[in-house]
Design an enzyme around this catalytic site. Structure first.
Site, PDB file in Angstrom:
ATOM      1  CG  ASP A  30       3.462  -1.503 -10.436  1.00 58.20           C
ATOM      2  OD1 ASP A  30       3.775  -1.152  -9.280  1.00 58.20           O
ATOM      3  OD2 ASP A  30       3.095  -0.693 -11.300  1.00 58.20           O
ATOM      4  N   GLY A  31       6.280  -2.781  -8.887  1.00 62.92           N
ATOM      5  CA  GLY A  31       6.761  -2.898  -7.513  1.00 62.92           C
ATOM      6  C   GLY A  31       5.633  -2.908  -6.497  1.00 62.92           C
ATOM      7  CG  HIS A  32       1.972  -0.564  -4.628  1.00 65.41           C
ATOM      8  ND1 HIS A  32       0.936  -1.411  -4.286  1.00 65.41           N
ATOM      9  CD2 HIS A  32       1.967   0.431  -3.699  1.00 65.41           C
ATOM     10  CE1 HIS A  32       0.329  -0.930  -3.201  1.00 65.41           C
ATOM     11  NE2 HIS A  32       0.938   0.176  -2.823  1.00 65.41           N
ATOM     12  CD  GLU A  89       3.881   4.038   3.520  1.00 61.09           C
ATOM     13  OE1 GLU A  89       3.742   3.444   2.435  1.00 61.09           O
ATOM     14  OE2 GLU A  89       3.340   5.125   3.770  1.00 61.09           O
ATOM     15  CB  CYS A 114      -2.801   6.063  -0.802  1.00 61.64           C
ATOM     16  SG  CYS A 114      -1.945   6.083   0.784  1.00 61.64           S
TER      17      CYS A 114
HETATM   18 ZN   LIG Z   1      -3.003   4.812   2.319  1.00 63.83          ZN
END
Ligand SMILES: [Zn+2]
Length: 622
Positions: free
Chosen positions: A191-193, A305, A396
């Site tokens: 997964d990229g994250h 980010e 998030c």
């Molecule tokens: Zn967040």
């Protein structure tokens, strides 16, 4: 004291390490800022979050996946993760103070998720309803395993909090599918994250299903080998530029790096693979020295980010996502448990009371996603003018904040073979290994912490108290890990008083941090301060601190903020800048004669609770 393997009702239950964590409900936090945050979290933030699960589409999306709703998918492809984090928050809240409504929310959500889950175990409302032909086909940005990870953590929380195993059954079906495909099925997708790694290790700890640990190991070992397709953000964004044992600095999307580190230390704790701890500690030391805001925040760049370059720490443009503060606390907690070193508890404290605490308004109903160290008067790029919001399209942060606050009791103290270690000072009760310890303190407003043993085994044991790096230790001689050790055959009624130095202090930046050169910040105890326009007689931008400024702590009760300790500093008010011409000159222009003034600072975590005025943490020295 307690042995490893005892059941820990908390986010983390490692089978080894230097320190053993306590359960969320082993610590009653009764007052102080942390007690206040837990109260507003329960009374205001969680009810707001539960309402938003419906309004944001998170729950309706899953109804669509279950074939029960109408309409179309709403939100981001990782919208399910909002619900998972909310479920975890509710589970820890239920562990602290059981509530029928919490249990009903968990049961109803587990039932819905079970109906939405495909027979093969797959579960992601976006891919099931919008892109069924792309399942596991675009892992570089799909967040499918990221969402699975948050599901696993919610399920672990629900099981440990005594909310039944229905959510765990859903989680295990999905985890088994991931194992069958990505561990034993030959698919090398990642997964990229990063996030699922730490979650898989915890799911292994709960279930003892070894394939979950093995999948986490494979995902960590394979990151950095170019197996993640380009999402358009480049390999650094997803920490896929170098294998984890070769990367020497934190890069890319900050939350991804920090969750990845949590997973790496989790793997070390379960496998004993020293190379994992070594590489993670190396990056930690580099990050602390060169990429950490004074508030403990991480991520200098809005673009991606992301972590910036070393010493790239602009106060106005720093991103410092609330989720990054949470992920940093997760990582530091694992390092603390692995090593027993107080430097990790120090950074948890700095992050908790500053970068993290600032994320939520004093009434618990508005949240920051980005936590800069400066807000200018003419901020224009943000429709909300840099103020907290009730919710976000990409939400998030709010439920992530809630799950940490509801589990704060887990992060206060630990045990080892010698006794009890206290890492964070909060008023209340700590129960561990047959010991009941009452803690009376007005921390962080006051530095005195009184410990009273209420019950104890008759044997000798050691009370270890963290001596924060910011505190002159006085008579206390901390051990190499940063803890004062008091060893006795403690009897009920025995007391010990810790006095920490709460003198306000002026803090200067490293000379290589170009964006902060010529400025200073104010700290007191664990609190970083900022200057808000609401407290000044003059325009903040015309104020500079005088050399050798005296700092005076003043207790106040402020509208919108409540109780606080402000710091007054000697300053000069400089003439306003000339309105025309370049802001550069061959002769010094920044040292004109000024008139004496007072600059008043307020704890950074309490900012933006009055008006939308100018704020700055770093202020020029005259
Ligand atoms: Zn967040």
């Amino acid at each position: 004291m307690s042995e490893f393997g005892d059941r820990v009702r908390g986010p983390l239950a490692p089978s080894a390490g230097a320190q053993r964590p306590l359960s969320v409900d082993d610590v009653d936090i009764e007052g102080g800022p942390l007690g206040r945050w837990q109260r507003i979290n329960r009374d205001a933030s969680i009810p707001l979050g539960l309402d938003r699960m419906e309004r944001s589409g998170a729950v309706p999306n899953l109804r669509l996946a279950a074939g029960e709703g109408s309409g179309s998918f709403r939100g981001y492809r990782f919208q399910d993760s909002d619900l998972y984090k909310q479920l975890e928050a509710v589970a820890w809240e239920h562990c602290r103070q059981p509530g029928d409504a919490y249990r009903a929310f968990i049961d109803e959500s587990a039932a819905l998720l079970s109906r939405a889950q495909r027979p093969d175990g797959y579960l992601n409302s976006h891919y099931q309803t919008v892109k069924p032909d792309k399942i596991f086909a675009e892992l570089e940005y799909s967040h499918e395993m990221y969402c699975a990870g948050h599901l696993f953590q919610a399920a672990v929380a629900a099981a440990r909090a005594g909310c039944g195993d229905a959510l765990l059954a859903v989680a295990r079906r999905f985890a088994d599918l991931l194992v069958n495909r990505f561990l034993t099925g030959g698919d090398d997708g990642i997964d990229g994250h990063a996030e699922v790694e730490t979650a898989l290790v915890e799911l292994y700890r709960l279930t003892q299903e070894r394939s979950y640990l093995e999948l986490a190991r494979k995902l960590v070992d394979n990151r950095g080998k170019g197996l993640i397709a380009d999402s358009g953000m480049g390999p650094l964004y997803a920490q896929d530029h170098l294998p984890v044992r070769e990367a020497d600095t934190a890069v890319g999307h900050a939350v991804r790096q920090l969750y990845l580190e949590a997973g790496i230390v989790d793997l070390y704790l379960e496998t004993g693979d020293e190379s994992l701890l070594e590489c993670s500690v190396g990056r930690w030391e580099d990050m602390v020295a060169t990429k950490t805001s004074i508030t403990g925040g991480h991520g200098s760049r809005h673009d991606g980010e992301a972590f910036g370059e070393r010493y790239e720490l602009p106060p106005d443009r720093s991103y410092n996502e609330s989720c990054a503060a949470i992920a940093s606390i997760h990582w530091n907690w694992r390092l603390l448990l692995a090593t027993g070193q107080g430097r990790y508890a120090d950074l948890i404290e700095r992050t908790l009371y500053n970068a993290f605490a600032a994320s939520t308004s004093a009434d618990g109903t508005r949240f920051f996603y980005v936590n800069p160290l400066q807000r200018r008067a003419d901020l224009f790029e943000d429709a909300y003018l840099g103020r907290r919001r009730e919710w976000f399209a990409c939400a998030c942060c709010p439920p992530n904040i809630m799950r940490l606050v509801s589990s704060l009791g887990h992060y206060v103290a630990t045990t080892d073979a010698e006794g009890l270690s206290v890492h964070q000072y909060v008023p209340g009760i700590i129960r561990a290994g047959g010991v009941t310890l009452a803690v009376e303190t007005d921390y962080p407003w006051d530095g005195r912490v009184r410990f009273t043993v209420r019950s104890a085994p008759g044997t000798e044991w050691t009370l270890k108290l963290r001596v924060p790096a910011w505190s002159a230790s006085g008579e206390l001689i901390p051990n190499a890990d940063g803890y004062a050790e008091i060893r006795r055959a403690w009897k009920p009624g025995d007391t010990y008083v810790l006095d920490l130095d709460m003198s306000p202090r002026l803090t200067l930046p490293h000379r290589r941090i170009d964006a902060l050169r010529g400025c200073a910040a104010i700290e007191r105890g664990p609190l970083v301060y900022c200057f808000e326009q609401a407290d000044q007689d003059a325009d903040i931008e015309d104020l500079a601190l005088t050399p050798g400024t005296r700092l005076r702590a003043v207790e106040r009760d402020l509208p919108g903020i409540g109780r606080t300790v402000q710091i007054e500093a000697d300053a000069v008010r400089l003439p306003a800048a000339p309105p025309h011409g370049l802001p550069y000159a061959t002769a010094p222009t920044d040292l004109p004669a000024g008139t004496p003034a007072t600059a008043t600072a307020v704890p950074y975590h309490q900012w933006d609770n009055r008006d939308g005025g100018v704020m700055r943490v770093w202020i020029p020295l005259a």
